[in-house]
Design a protein around this motif. Structure first.
Motif, mmCIF file in Angstrom:
data_model
loop_
_atom_site.group_PDB
_atom_site.id
_atom_site.type_symbol
_atom_site.label_atom_id
_atom_site.label_comp_id
_atom_site.label_asym_id
_atom_site.label_seq_id
_atom_site.Cartn_x
_atom_site.Cartn_y
_atom_site.Cartn_z
ATOM 1 N N LEU A 58 0.851 -1.189 0.000
ATOM 2 C CA LEU A 58 0.000 0.000 0.000
ATOM 3 C C LEU A 58 0.886 1.237 0.000
ATOM 4 O O LEU A 58 1.921 1.266 0.665
ATOM 5 C CB LEU A 58 -0.884 0.021 1.247
ATOM 6 C CG LEU A 58 -1.984 -1.024 1.320
ATOM 7 C CD1 LEU A 58 -2.612 -1.035 2.707
ATOM 8 C CD2 LEU A 58 -3.037 -0.761 0.255
ATOM 9 N N LYS B 57 -5.791 -1.351 -5.962
ATOM 10 C CA LYS B 57 -4.482 -1.026 -5.400
ATOM 11 C C LYS B 57 -3.525 -0.486 -6.460
ATOM 12 O O LYS B 57 -2.617 0.273 -6.159
ATOM 13 C CB LYS B 57 -3.924 -2.304 -4.766
ATOM 14 C CG LYS B 57 -2.811 -2.130 -3.804
ATOM 15 C CD LYS B 57 -2.524 -3.476 -3.142
ATOM 16 C CE LYS B 57 -1.438 -3.415 -2.137
ATOM 17 N NZ LYS B 57 -1.207 -4.733 -1.519
ATOM 18 N N CYS C 273 -5.015 -6.163 -10.018
ATOM 19 C CA CYS C 273 -4.673 -5.649 -8.683
ATOM 20 C C CYS C 273 -5.842 -5.843 -7.718
ATOM 21 O O CYS C 273 -7.003 -5.880 -8.127
ATOM 22 C CB CYS C 273 -4.300 -4.168 -8.758
ATOM 23 S SG CYS C 273 -2.738 -3.892 -9.607
ATOM 24 N N LEU D 209 -9.742 -2.585 -3.311
ATOM 25 C CA LEU D 209 -9.746 -2.003 -1.972
ATOM 26 C C LEU D 209 -11.146 -1.586 -1.539
ATOM 27 O O LEU D 209 -11.449 -1.477 -0.358
ATOM 28 C CB LEU D 209 -8.824 -0.784 -1.922
ATOM 29 C CG LEU D 209 -7.356 -1.031 -2.252
ATOM 30 C CD1 LEU D 209 -6.593 0.285 -2.290
ATOM 31 C CD2 LEU D 209 -6.737 -2.000 -1.253
ATOM 32 N N ALA E 200 -4.882 4.909 -4.727
ATOM 33 C CA ALA E 200 -5.647 3.839 -5.342
ATOM 34 C C ALA E 200 -5.985 4.271 -6.771
ATOM 35 O O ALA E 200 -5.695 5.404 -7.167
ATOM 36 C CB ALA E 200 -6.907 3.574 -4.539
#
Length: 149
Positions: free
Chosen positions: A40, A67, A73, A76, A113
């Protein structure tokens, strides 16, 4: 759960649920297994105060917040149709835009993000405010049959 246990086992970690909850080094704040190559990215105070963002609106029923700028990916979170987003940088393809996303788990950290602007099959997902989403390309009328003279 099963996939997470399998990934941990591949790393040589066979932790039970209680151990996972106590070992904060195994999972990131979003609840994913820590990946040093794709961790992150927390938003700094300077980044949080950026003034160069552009307002966009979710025009599709729901858009995933990921992400990184790829459908591969981790997701989130998501935004629903009508929600306003402040978007920043674009990826190399121009298909994805960066945003600041507040995680809903852990400490509620603010992270970088990405959202996809236009999906190849679904069409426009997110549109810049004040602009109509691009219309679909018009379908050409079938050509009249050629009749030999």
């Amino acid at each position: 759960q099963e996939a997470r246990d399998e990934l941990l086992a591949l790393r040589g970690i066979t932790a039970g649920k209680e151990e996972l909850n106590s070992r904060k080094d195994l999972l990131d704040e979003a609840g994913f297994i820590v990946d040093e190559k794709n961790s992150l990215v927390y938003v700094s105070a300077a980044e949080e105060n950026r003034q160069d963002g552009i307002e966009h609106t979710v025009v599709y029923k729901k858009v995933a917040v990921r992400k990184g700028p790829s459908i591969d990916c981790h997701v989130l979170g998501a935004y629903e149709q009508g929600q306003q987003l402040m978007l920043f940088d674009s990826d190399d393809t121009g298909s994805w835009r960066k945003l600041h996303f507040r995680l809903r788990g852990g400490h509620g950290g603010l992270v970088e993000a990405w959202v996809m602007l236009r999906h190849p099959q679904l069409g426009v997902l997110v549109s810049r405010d004040g602009e109509e989403p691009p219309a679909a390309a018009p379908v050409a009328a079938p050509a009249a049959p050629v009749v030999p003279a």
